[in-house]
Each structure stands twice: as C-alpha cells, then as structure tokens.
Scaffold this active site. Structure first.
Site, PDB file in Angstrom:
ATOM      1  N   SER A   1       3.817   9.047  -4.179  1.00 47.34           N
ATOM      2  CA  SER A   1       4.221   9.844  -2.850  1.00 47.34           C
ATOM      3  C   SER A   1       5.197   9.212  -2.091  1.00 47.34           C
ATOM      4  CB  SER A   1       2.816  10.064  -1.867  1.00 47.34           C
ATOM      5  OG  SER A   1       1.931  10.611  -2.546  1.00 47.34           O
TER       6      SER A   1
ATOM      7  N   LYS B   1      -0.656   2.449  -4.005  1.00 47.61           N
ATOM      8  CA  LYS B   1       0.017   3.304  -5.108  1.00 47.61           C
ATOM      9  C   LYS B   1       1.488   2.390  -5.371  1.00 47.61           C
ATOM     10  CE  LYS B   1      -1.179   7.873  -3.917  1.00 47.61           C
ATOM     11  NZ  LYS B   1      -1.444   8.393  -5.253  1.00 47.61           N
TER      12      LYS B   1
ATOM     13  N   HIS C   1       2.442   4.321   7.830  1.00 41.72           N
ATOM     14  CA  HIS C   1       2.448   5.844   7.509  1.00 41.72           C
ATOM     15  C   HIS C   1       0.771   6.524   7.676  1.00 41.72           C
ATOM     16  CE1 HIS C   1       2.576   9.475   5.145  1.00 41.72           C
ATOM     17  NE2 HIS C   1       4.089   9.286   5.496  1.00 41.72           N
TER      18      HIS C   1
ATOM     19  N   ASP D   1       6.808   2.478   4.552  1.00 46.24           N
ATOM     20  CA  ASP D   1       6.172   2.370   5.920  1.00 46.24           C
ATOM     21  C   ASP D   1       4.630   2.094   6.035  1.00 46.24           C
ATOM     22  OD1 ASP D   1       5.440   2.562   8.672  1.00 46.24           O
ATOM     23  OD2 ASP D   1       5.915   4.849   8.570  1.00 46.24           O
TER      24      ASP D   1
END
Length: 286
Positions: free
Chosen positions: A166, A188, A174, A171
């Site tokens: 993704s 991830k 996020h 960030d």
C-alpha cells in the site's frame, strides 16, 4: 475512513469477462509461442484482489499455470479451487511448503485485516475502533508471514516475486498505522525492504486506495515515495492492480523495481495498454 480501509478489504469480487478476455489476447500477442507456461502461485488468493489475479491467470493457460494459497476450505471453495489451490498459514512456514514446490513465480497478496469493534453507532458521532484477531496482527502477517513466503520462494528458486503493498509507508503517522495499534504500513515496509535486499528478482507494487470497479478503462499512473498521495488521483481499481501484477511477470522492465500505483479518473487520459512503457517510466528500486 471508508477509502482507507479499502486498501485492506478481502471480500469476493467478480471481474469483467470482456475486459479480461481482451487483455488476455493482448498478453498472448506479447508472449512467445515457444515458451512454456509459468507456474505462478498467488498467495491471499481468497481475497478481493487475490481472486482477480488468480482468475486472470486461469484465463490465460497458454501463458500461466495458476496456483493459489488460501487459509481455509471455505476460501478454497469460494474460488472454485481444485488440486491447484492449497491451504496453509503463512505465519507457520511449515504449512506452506507444498504450495511452493515447482513454482516459477510468486504473487504476494496477503495482508492483515483490521476488524471493527462491535457496538459502534455512527448516529452518535465519534470514530469506530478496530482490532486484529489473535495471531493475525500486522507484525505476524505482513512481516513474519511475508518473510516466510520470500524465504520459501527463494529456497525453491523462483524467477520473480511480485509483492502488492500500500502507499503511505513513508509516513509513520499515516492513519492506517493507528488501526488496532497495528502499525501495518511499518511492517509492510519492512517486508518490502527484505524482498528488495534478497537475491530474487522482484516487483513491489504500492497500490493506492482500492476500488471495486472495472479495469482497463483508465490511464495508470506510477510514482515514488508517496508523491501520488499529495494529488487528487490516489485510487485504482482492483482489476487494474491485478493486471499490473500479471504484466509485471511478462516484462523485464518491471524487474527489481518498486513503485506507487494509481489511475486517472475514467475518461481522463487514455487507458493504459502499453505496460512495457509504463514500467520503463520507473527507476526506483525501493
């Protein structure tokens, strides 16, 4: 909040036969008539995007021999799988070996999935709270589970790994990272780095907000370092993501590259058909 969660949703979704058929013909023209079909394993094949990738591969038997890896018998029956669909738990490496035997390529579409805590009443305002089921936290699924897949694929000598993640990983603040306090994009990103540091040729696709719309009708956009998130074109259809996965297996220009992926609104620009040119725009390796 709805768009944010669409990055991770895993319920079933049918695809357009006409668009898939047209694209299949396009790929057939690109591939060599003398080459043997690639044996490709799709993990997370029971998820919404995973189902589309698996279905597209099955529709192109002259290019691909499709396999799937799912977590349960229910998921296996949902995609109509026979002996080519395996059941395993990616967090337990000893359960996934049989699915990997003899494969040429791997497409990773597994992801931890946050669940909404019961009792939320939108009429009362506020924000819903989320949690991850025991054993299915992002650290376990998106890091350990993906590392298990990469290691197993490398051990059997795969020619390429396509990993779908993704956007938003640059960030730490996020909103996805706060869901269930799972820091999902952090884990991830760690798996992506592990793949990039391996000796296996790879393609890392960081998709924008996923939409349940037909593919093949929009101009695709590639970027880096979450720059696309600063624009108004931050979404992409699951069908288009699935097609990019498959095209990445066909194009040398896609190997050892990592990129963000989104699309222009339908009717703006020209639908992407030249994937070699699309991948050639990318220079980033991570």
């Amino acid at each position: 909040m709805t768009t944010t969660l669409s990055f991770l949703s895993v319920s079933p979704l049918p695809t357009s036969i006409s668009i898939s058929s047209r694209r299949a013909l396009s790929v057939k023209a690109m591939s060599s008539s003398t080459s043997s079909p690639l044996t490709v394993l799709v993990t997370g094949a029971g998820g919404r995007t995973g189902q589309i990738v698996y279905k597209k591969l099955k529709e192109r038997p002259d290019q691909f021999s499709a396999r799937g890896l799912v977590r349960s018998e229910e998921s296996k029956s949902k995609i109509g799988g026979g002996n080519e669909v395996f059941i395993g738990d990616i967090t337990k490496v000893e359960t996934i070996g049989p699915a990997f035997e003899g494969i040429d390529a791997l497409v990773i579409l597994t992801s931890a999935v946050p669940k909404m805590k019961p009792g939320f009443d939108p009429s009362k305002g506020g924000r819903p709270e989320f949690y991850f089921e025991e054993g299915q936290y992002p650290e376990q699924v998106d890091w350990i589970g993906q590392k298990n897949q990469i290691d197993t694929a490398q051990a059997v000598g795969v020619k390429q790994i396509v990993l779908v993640g993704s956007m938003g990983g640059t960030d730490l603040n996020h909103p996805l990272n706060s869901l269930g306090n799972g820091k999902i994009l952090v884990w991830k990103r760690k798996a992506e780095q592990y793949l990039a540091d391996s000796s296996v040729p790879y393609t890392i696709i960081r998709a924008g907000g996923l939409q349940d719309k037909d593919g093949g009708v929009r101009e695709l956009i590639v970027g880096k370092d979450d720059e696309i998130l600063k624009t108004e074109t931050r979404t992409i259809s699951r069908d288009d993501v699935a097609e990019v996965c498959i095209q990445a297996l066909q194009c040398e220009e896609a190997k050892n590259k990592a990129f963000d992926l989104a699309s222009k609104p339908e009717g703006e620009g020209n639908p992407t058909t030249d994937f070699k040119s699309l991948f050639s725009q990318i220079s980033t390796t991570f």
